[in-house]
Design a protein around this motif. Structure first.
Motif, PDB file in Angstrom:
ATOM      1  N   PHE A 205      -1.893   4.569  -6.588  1.00  0.00           N
ATOM      2  CA  PHE A 205      -1.263   6.025  -6.761  1.00  0.00           C
ATOM      3  C   PHE A 205      -0.639   5.949  -8.065  1.00  0.00           C
ATOM      4  N   ALA A 206      -0.001   4.889  -8.804  1.00  0.00           N
ATOM      5  CA  ALA A 206       0.434   4.986 -10.167  1.00  0.00           C
ATOM      6  C   ALA A 206      -0.864   5.183 -11.134  1.00  0.00           C
ATOM      7  N   THR A 209      -1.757   9.141 -10.562  1.00  0.00           N
ATOM      8  CA  THR A 209      -0.749  10.003 -10.828  1.00  0.00           C
ATOM      9  C   THR A 209      -0.217   9.886 -12.150  1.00  0.00           C
ATOM     10  N   GLY A 210      -0.122   8.795 -12.585  1.00  0.00           N
ATOM     11  CA  GLY A 210       0.562   8.293 -13.742  1.00  0.00           C
ATOM     12  C   GLY A 210       2.235   8.100 -13.553  1.00  0.00           C
ATOM     13  N   LEU A 211       2.519   8.234 -12.235  1.00  0.00           N
ATOM     14  CA  LEU A 211       4.031   7.972 -11.997  1.00  0.00           C
ATOM     15  C   LEU A 211       4.115   6.541 -11.718  1.00  0.00           C
ATOM     16  N   PRO A 212       5.253   5.705 -12.455  1.00  0.00           N
ATOM     17  CA  PRO A 212       5.562   4.530 -12.178  1.00  0.00           C
ATOM     18  C   PRO A 212       6.181   4.322 -10.862  1.00  0.00           C
ATOM     19  N   VAL A 213       5.700   3.140 -10.243  1.00  0.00           N
ATOM     20  CA  VAL A 213       6.285   2.823  -8.909  1.00  0.00           C
ATOM     21  C   VAL A 213       6.872   1.415  -8.811  1.00  0.00           C
ATOM     22  N   ARG A 214       7.984   1.542  -8.450  1.00  0.00           N
ATOM     23  CA  ARG A 214       8.817   0.162  -8.262  1.00  0.00           C
ATOM     24  C   ARG A 214       8.802  -0.346  -6.812  1.00  0.00           C
ATOM     25  N   ARG A 215       8.189  -1.309  -6.747  1.00  0.00           N
ATOM     26  CA  ARG A 215       8.375  -1.725  -5.095  1.00  0.00           C
ATOM     27  C   ARG A 215       8.957  -3.068  -5.043  1.00  0.00           C
ATOM     28  N   SER A 216       9.706  -3.343  -3.947  1.00  0.00           N
ATOM     29  CA  SER A 216      10.031  -4.452  -3.425  1.00  0.00           C
ATOM     30  C   SER A 216       9.563  -4.682  -1.844  1.00  0.00           C
ATOM     31  N   PHE A 217       8.874  -6.024  -1.505  1.00  0.00           N
ATOM     32  CA  PHE A 217       8.310  -6.008  -0.170  1.00  0.00           C
ATOM     33  C   PHE A 217       9.183  -7.368   0.296  1.00  0.00           C
ATOM     34  N   ALA A 218       9.757  -7.570   1.262  1.00  0.00           N
ATOM     35  CA  ALA A 218      10.218  -8.823   1.841  1.00  0.00           C
ATOM     36  C   ALA A 218       9.001  -9.694   2.099  1.00  0.00           C
ATOM     37  N   SER A 219       9.437 -11.113   1.848  1.00  0.00           N
ATOM     38  CA  SER A 219       8.343 -11.914   2.086  1.00  0.00           C
ATOM     39  C   SER A 219       9.086 -13.327   2.826  1.00  0.00           C
ATOM     40  N   PRO A 220       8.762 -13.776   3.846  1.00  0.00           N
ATOM     41  CA  PRO A 220       7.513 -13.223   4.671  1.00  0.00           C
ATOM     42  C   PRO A 220       8.070 -12.327   5.719  1.00  0.00           C
ATOM     43  N   LEU A 221       6.960 -11.512   6.332  1.00  0.00           N
ATOM     44  CA  LEU A 221       7.366 -10.755   7.267  1.00  0.00           C
ATOM     45  C   LEU A 221       6.836 -10.999   8.677  1.00  0.00           C
ATOM     46  N   PRO A 222       7.546 -10.706   9.608  1.00  0.00           N
ATOM     47  CA  PRO A 222       7.007 -11.170  11.116  1.00  0.00           C
ATOM     48  C   PRO A 222       5.731 -10.392  11.400  1.00  0.00           C
ATOM     49  N   ALA A 243       5.638  13.080  -2.950  1.00  0.00           N
ATOM     50  CA  ALA A 243       6.263  12.880  -4.629  1.00  0.00           C
ATOM     51  C   ALA A 243       5.454  13.270  -5.667  1.00  0.00           C
ATOM     52  N   ALA A 244       4.207  13.191  -5.355  1.00  0.00           N
ATOM     53  CA  ALA A 244       3.308  13.478  -6.553  1.00  0.00           C
ATOM     54  C   ALA A 244       3.016  15.041  -6.327  1.00  0.00           C
ATOM     55  N   ARG A 245       2.783  15.685  -5.333  1.00  0.00           N
ATOM     56  CA  ARG A 245       2.672  17.116  -5.163  1.00  0.00           C
ATOM     57  C   ARG A 245       3.647  18.036  -5.222  1.00  0.00           C
ATOM     58  N   HIS A 246       4.652  17.664  -4.655  1.00  0.00           N
ATOM     59  CA  HIS A 246       5.815  18.740  -4.253  1.00  0.00           C
ATOM     60  C   HIS A 246       7.070  18.288  -5.197  1.00  0.00           C
ATOM     61  N   ALA A 247       7.565  16.990  -5.410  1.00  0.00           N
ATOM     62  CA  ALA A 247       8.895  16.552  -5.915  1.00  0.00           C
ATOM     63  C   ALA A 247       9.061  16.839  -7.411  1.00  0.00           C
ATOM     64  N   GLY A 248       7.904  16.792  -8.215  1.00  0.00           N
ATOM     65  CA  GLY A 248       8.041  16.804  -9.464  1.00  0.00           C
ATOM     66  C   GLY A 248       8.828  15.470 -10.110  1.00  0.00           C
ATOM     67  N   ALA A 249       8.643  14.226  -9.368  1.00  0.00           N
ATOM     68  CA  ALA A 249       9.372  13.036  -9.611  1.00  0.00           C
ATOM     69  C   ALA A 249       8.863  12.571 -11.126  1.00  0.00           C
ATOM     70  N   ARG A 250       9.600  11.821 -11.691  1.00  0.00           N
ATOM     71  CA  ARG A 250       9.337  10.947 -12.888  1.00  0.00           C
ATOM     72  C   ARG A 250       9.216   9.433 -12.380  1.00  0.00           C
ATOM     73  N   GLN A 251       9.575   8.961 -11.117  1.00  0.00           N
ATOM     74  CA  GLN A 251       9.581   7.569 -10.675  1.00  0.00           C
ATOM     75  C   GLN A 251       9.701   7.411  -9.099  1.00  0.00           C
TER      76      GLN A 251
END
Length: 330
Positions: A205-206, A209-222, A243-251
């Motif tokens: 996606f990043a 679209t060129g939109l930066p994505v900050r992600r945080s995933f718990a580890s480990p997951l059940p 977010a890419a099509r309608h929101a006009g987001a920057r991040q």
């Protein structure tokens, strides 16, 4: 009175009011002259106003449950299960509310079953289309690429340049077909698990679209199960697309964690936001997926404040944890 029918309840209330007014006229030292005096008219008008006010109050109290039922019928949404009216007493109004609540339970169960069938059919159709694109279109375009390469190797001058341009265009189209196939059928979800699939999804996606994505995933997951993993993946995918099509987001930020015995997925953007009433087919589809896996979907979006999509799903606590890793994308 809660055990009485609506007819006898209203009849009893009006009987009390009329009886009280009659007793007041009989026992009060009130007379009516001909012609009527001003003080007598004031007493009569005041008594009538008091009687009408008491009657209106009693009718309002007696019909209040029906008014609440009418509002619920006008606003109930089967994609937001659990909406019920409180039941008080055993009268006819209480029986009507119980019947309405029972009808809602049946409709929610039928809606959940039909949504499950529709979503399973949709996923099956996605897999079929992805397979055909991969086997038919992908192979045909690969063959065209090879033919263009052979022709370009034998051509000279402007014709060679034209064939090379056509080769690059075909290669780009083939890459786009492969990307569509991957979106239709995320094979990495079955092979490597949810965290790896979300990592690849946000990275792709990043990149596109060129939109930066900050992600945080718990580890480990059940262990989550195939249906829940697919629902989390599709909700994330649809949220990123919005977010890419309608929101006009920057991040955009994507967060997946365990919280109070459940799994919480949050996708937030800093875009323009949308009014709460404007829910399109994409958001309704997310609600249906949440309903299918017994999850709750909450959408917080107001103009100028961005959008937060939050999915809370129950997770069995007696299963062991499986290793999973998350990564960050600046």
């Amino acid at each position: 009175m809660l055990r009485m029918s609506l007819f006898w309840r209203l009849f009893g209330l009006n009987t009390v009011i009329v009886g009280t007014a009659t007793a007041a006229l009989l026992w009060a030292p009130v007379t009516v002259s001909v012609p009527v005096l001003l003080t007598e008219a004031a007493v009569l008008v005041g008594g009538m106003a008091a009687m009408l006010a008491a009657s209106a109050l009693m009718l309002r109290l007696g019909l209040a449950p029906l008014a609440r039922l009418s509002r619920m019928m006008a606003t109930v949404d089967l994609l937001r299960p659990g909406q019920r009216l409180p039941v008080q007493g055993n009268g006819s109004v209480a029986e009507l509310i119980r019947a309405f609540n029972a009808m809602l339970e049946r409709l929610e169960a039928e809606r959940a079953a039909s949504s499950a069938r529709a979503l399973l059919a949709q996923e099956g159709e996605r897999r079929r289309v992805a397979q055909e694109l991969h086997d038919e279109v992908g192979q045909s375009m690969t063959a065209v690429l090879l033919d263009l390469k052979r022709a370009a190797d034998q051509a000279q001058g402007p014709l060679r340049r034209t064939l090379l341009d056509a080769q690059e265009t075909t290669r780009g189209s083939l890459d786009e077909v492969r990307r569509i196939v991957h979106r239709l059928r995320p094979g990495v979800l079955q092979d490597l698990g949810l965290v790896s699939a979300l990592t690849e999804l946000t990275t792709d996606f990043a990149a596109h679209t060129g939109l930066p994505v900050r992600r945080s995933f718990a580890s480990p997951l059940p262990p989550l199960g195939e249906e829940l993993e697919l629902a989390l993946y599709r909700v994330t995918q649809e949220s990123l697309t919005n977010a890419a099509r309608h929101a006009g987001a920057r991040q955009v930020s994507v967060d997946l964690r365990e919280e109070r015995g459940g799994l919480v997925l949050s996708v937030r953007d800093d875009g323009c936001g949308t009014p709460p009433a404007e829910e399109g087919a994409g958001i309704r589809g997310m609600r249906e997926r949440a309903l299918l896996v017994g999850a709750a979907l909450h959408l917080v979006s107001e103009p100028g404040t961005g959008t937060l999509v939050r999915l809370t799903a129950p997770v069995p606590r007696d299963a062991g944890h499986a290793p999973a890793e998350g990564a960050g994308l600046p």
